[in-house]
Design an enzyme around this catalytic site. Sequence first.
Site, PDB file in Angstrom:
ATOM      1  N   GLY A 203      85.390 -41.105  39.153  1.00  0.00           N
ATOM      2  CA  GLY A 203      86.183 -41.708  40.392  1.00  0.00           C
ATOM      3  C   GLY A 203      87.340 -42.747  40.138  1.00  0.00           C
ATOM      4  N   ASN A 204      87.671 -43.467  41.142  1.00  0.00           N
ATOM      5  CA  ASN A 204      88.474 -44.185  41.711  1.00  0.00           C
ATOM      6  C   ASN A 204      88.100 -45.255  42.717  1.00  0.00           C
ATOM      7  OD1 ASN A 204      90.339 -42.992  43.578  1.00  0.00           O
ATOM      8  ND2 ASN A 204      90.631 -41.626  42.523  1.00  0.00           N
ATOM      9  N   HIS A 205      88.650 -46.312  43.118  1.00  0.00           N
ATOM     10  CA  HIS A 205      87.996 -47.117  43.928  1.00  0.00           C
ATOM     11  C   HIS A 205      88.269 -47.075  45.230  1.00  0.00           C
ATOM     12  CE1 HIS A 205      85.915 -50.030  41.665  1.00  0.00           C
ATOM     13  NE2 HIS A 205      86.363 -50.144  40.863  1.00  0.00           N
ATOM     14  N   SER A 206      89.139 -46.001  45.056  1.00  0.00           N
ATOM     15  CA  SER A 206      89.926 -45.772  46.925  1.00  0.00           C
ATOM     16  C   SER A 206      88.956 -45.614  48.191  1.00  0.00           C
ATOM     17  CB  SER A 206      90.925 -44.376  46.303  1.00  0.00           C
ATOM     18  OG  SER A 206      92.146 -45.245  47.708  1.00  0.00           O
TER      19      SER A 206
ATOM     20  N   ALA B 190      94.647 -41.106  46.068  1.00  0.00           N
ATOM     21  CA  ALA B 190      94.412 -41.192  44.561  1.00  0.00           C
ATOM     22  C   ALA B 190      94.230 -40.468  43.693  1.00  0.00           C
ATOM     23  CB  ALA B 190      93.596 -42.784  44.542  1.00  0.00           C
TER      24      ALA B 190
END
Length: 397
Positions: free
Chosen positions: A203-206, A270
């Site tokens: 995943g990502n930090h969005s 994102a």
Amino acid sequence: MVLGVGGGIAAYKVCELLRRLTESGHRVRVVPTADALRFVGEPTWAALSGQPVATGVWDEVHEVPHVRIGQSADLVLVAPATANLLAKAAAGLADDLLTNTLLTARCPVVFAPAMHTEMWEHPATQANVATLRSRGAVVLDPAVGRLTGADTGRGRLPDPAELFEAARLVLRRGATRSDLAGRRVVVSAGGTREAIDPVRFLGNHSSGRQGYALARTAAARGADVTLVAANVSLPDPAGVRLVRVESAVELAEAMETERAGADAVVMSAAVADFRPVTSAASKIKKSGDAPAPIELVENPDILAGLVASRAREHTEQTIVGFAAETDDVIANGRAKLARKGCDLLVVNQVGGGRAFGTEDNQATVLGSDGSAVDIPTGPKEDLADRVWDLVVERLPG
Ligand code: CTP
């Protein structure tokens, strides 16, 4: 401002909204209908607002309240707006203080409908809502959830905190016309998660904050908003239709469905570029010394897909992408705009604590026409409003 209260059970939630409004410094005149007082009595509204409360046009006639209250307001917010009240407003009836006020108000008017799903979906109600929107009123779609009694569906009054946000966003634009009225927009927000096994993901930090700000500000400008949210844990914005997804493939499907007939599509989510080829059915265990490699496959480029769908259909639609870059921000942005084929690309510099998860954002919006608009550091809703300004300039008609 004027807080009009219709005769619906959700009137009790409006007490909290009133409290938030007065505590943040607004002078609020509550104008309930006679039926609203069957749910919440006059002393409650008077005590919470610190202002006199009347329902009819025959009280304090020397002050001509049926004209004065509407004329002097900066905002009229009607919550809950019942089916009956929407019908009266659409027809221009004036048989009590609130309906008179709605006819004399020249400031922005926001309706927050709440009713049973059948009443909301009835063609009569939908026609009244369309009439009010076509005249520039902001009519927030009701939320989905538990209704009075055992049933659930669309018809709930949005949470008071979110109604407060909606009112604040309309007020901050002042008397400006709701320039997205009659337009349908789709916004993606958050960050996709690509499953490795039932408990792990890539995943990502969005945080979803910028996408949610885009959805809220569009609703405050009168748009019919669909928000496709990937793994966002923020409160549901008022007046926005929410579709929840997890992975890039789910997001791609949702965006392809929702884009049809939309005037503008904004991809602020994102998206993970790759996903594991397979997602294990059960939790992967450590085995031996070396970790098992995760084989990846590329995800679809959703934004480029939206541009291709538009080209196939020859429809007029404004498509906006976002790009988070760490270096060579403008050069990378220009190349990305050309590669994706969208109309606008909102490029911001990330890393070093900027953008992800913060309240403020800064960006340069690159246009396919060669334009570049700098948006200075400020709240994400300021950036959102500037993006909508640029979208409005490009909308046909
Ligand atoms: N995007 C998308 N589908 C993908 C990847 C990105 O729709 N599979 C969208 C994002 O929502 C964003 C824009 O494309 O609006 C740019 O995202 P970014 O990750 O910067 O683009 P990439 O093509 O992945 O470029 P990079 O090689 O820099 O990661």
